[in-house]
Write an enzyme that holds these catalytic residues in place. Structure first.
Site, PDB file in Angstrom:
ATOM      1  N   CYS A 252       0.433  -1.247   0.292  1.00 37.86           N
ATOM      2  CA  CYS A 252       0.208   0.212   0.218  1.00 37.86           C
ATOM      3  C   CYS A 252       0.906   0.870   0.239  1.00 37.86           C
ATOM      4  O   CYS A 252       1.853   1.285  -0.602  1.00 37.86           O
ATOM      5  CB  CYS A 252      -1.284   0.603   0.881  1.00 37.86           C
ATOM      6  N   GLY A 253       0.644   2.008   1.232  1.00 35.21           N
ATOM      7  CA  GLY A 253       1.150   3.489   1.280  1.00 35.21           C
ATOM      8  C   GLY A 253       2.696   3.502   1.230  1.00 35.21           C
ATOM      9  O   GLY A 253       3.721   4.294   0.514  1.00 35.21           O
TER      10      GLY A 253
END
Length: 203
Positions: free
Chosen positions: A105-106
């Site tokens: 993800c991030g």
């Protein structure tokens, strides 16, 4: 179980996505890997789901030679400034030392900003999410659920099971038919896969 295995280090920081790493850490722990949390400091942090976590150690005290793997979950903070940049720099040190890193993800955007995806195959949520970081690795982006390239695992936010699959493969927890069955059970709810795992003693 192997008591001599070095710990796996799970990064924790405010707003970390608590659902993204649970499959991986649960099965690593069952396979004999101690799981230790590492925060910006040893002060408690709060996940995006409201879980309060007391880190086992501060990032400044983490050394690659003491670890089997560094796991970086997503977090709102990855896209909200430079607070988590030290974790990306630590990922660079781990990879330079030959110790693997797994980012989901991030955290993939954080590694992109650090230049760690410029020369490795990688994936994330979508290609344009990474493109806005200004990194130079766009041509190496792969449309896949998760990918491993030279010790670095990457995955998008909707693929925690595939992320775990790559981690379990990389550390040799499960292999071949057993790993495939594990993925089919937890990703596809394939009941037939359970029999394979049971026969292999993997459940």
């Amino acid at each position: 179980m192997n008591a001599g295995r070095k710990p796996v280090h799970l990064a924790v920081y405010d707003t970390f996505a608590d659902w993204e790493t649970g499959h991986a850490t649960a099965h690593l722990a069952r396979a004999g890997y101690p799981v230790r949390t590492v925060g910006p400091t040893t002060d408690p942090v709060t996940s995006i789901g409201g879980l309060r976590v007391q880190p086992d150690l501060a990032l400044a005290d983490l050394r690659p030679e003491d670890s089997s793997l560094l796991i970086l979950p997503g977090a709102d903070l990855w896209d909200a400034g430079e607070d988590l940049a030290p974790f990306a720099r630590t990922a660079r040190a781990f990879l330079a030392a030959g110790v693997p890193v797994a980012a989901i993800c991030g955290a993939t955007a954080g590694l992109a900003r650090e230049g760690l995806l410029d020369d490795r195959g990688h994936t994330s949520a979508v290609c344009f999410y990474l493109a806005v970081t200004g990194y130079q690795g766009g041509e190496r982006y792969v449309e896949a659920d998760a990918i491993t390239d030279r010790g670095l695992i990457t995955a998008g936010p909707t693929e925690p099971v595939a992320f775990a699959r790559e981690i379990l493969r990389l550390l040799g927890v499960y292999e071949g038919e057993v790993l495939d069955a594990w993925y089919r059970l937890f990703h596809d709810s394939d009941a037939e896969a359970f029999a394979v795992l049971e026969a292999a003693g993997a459940q």
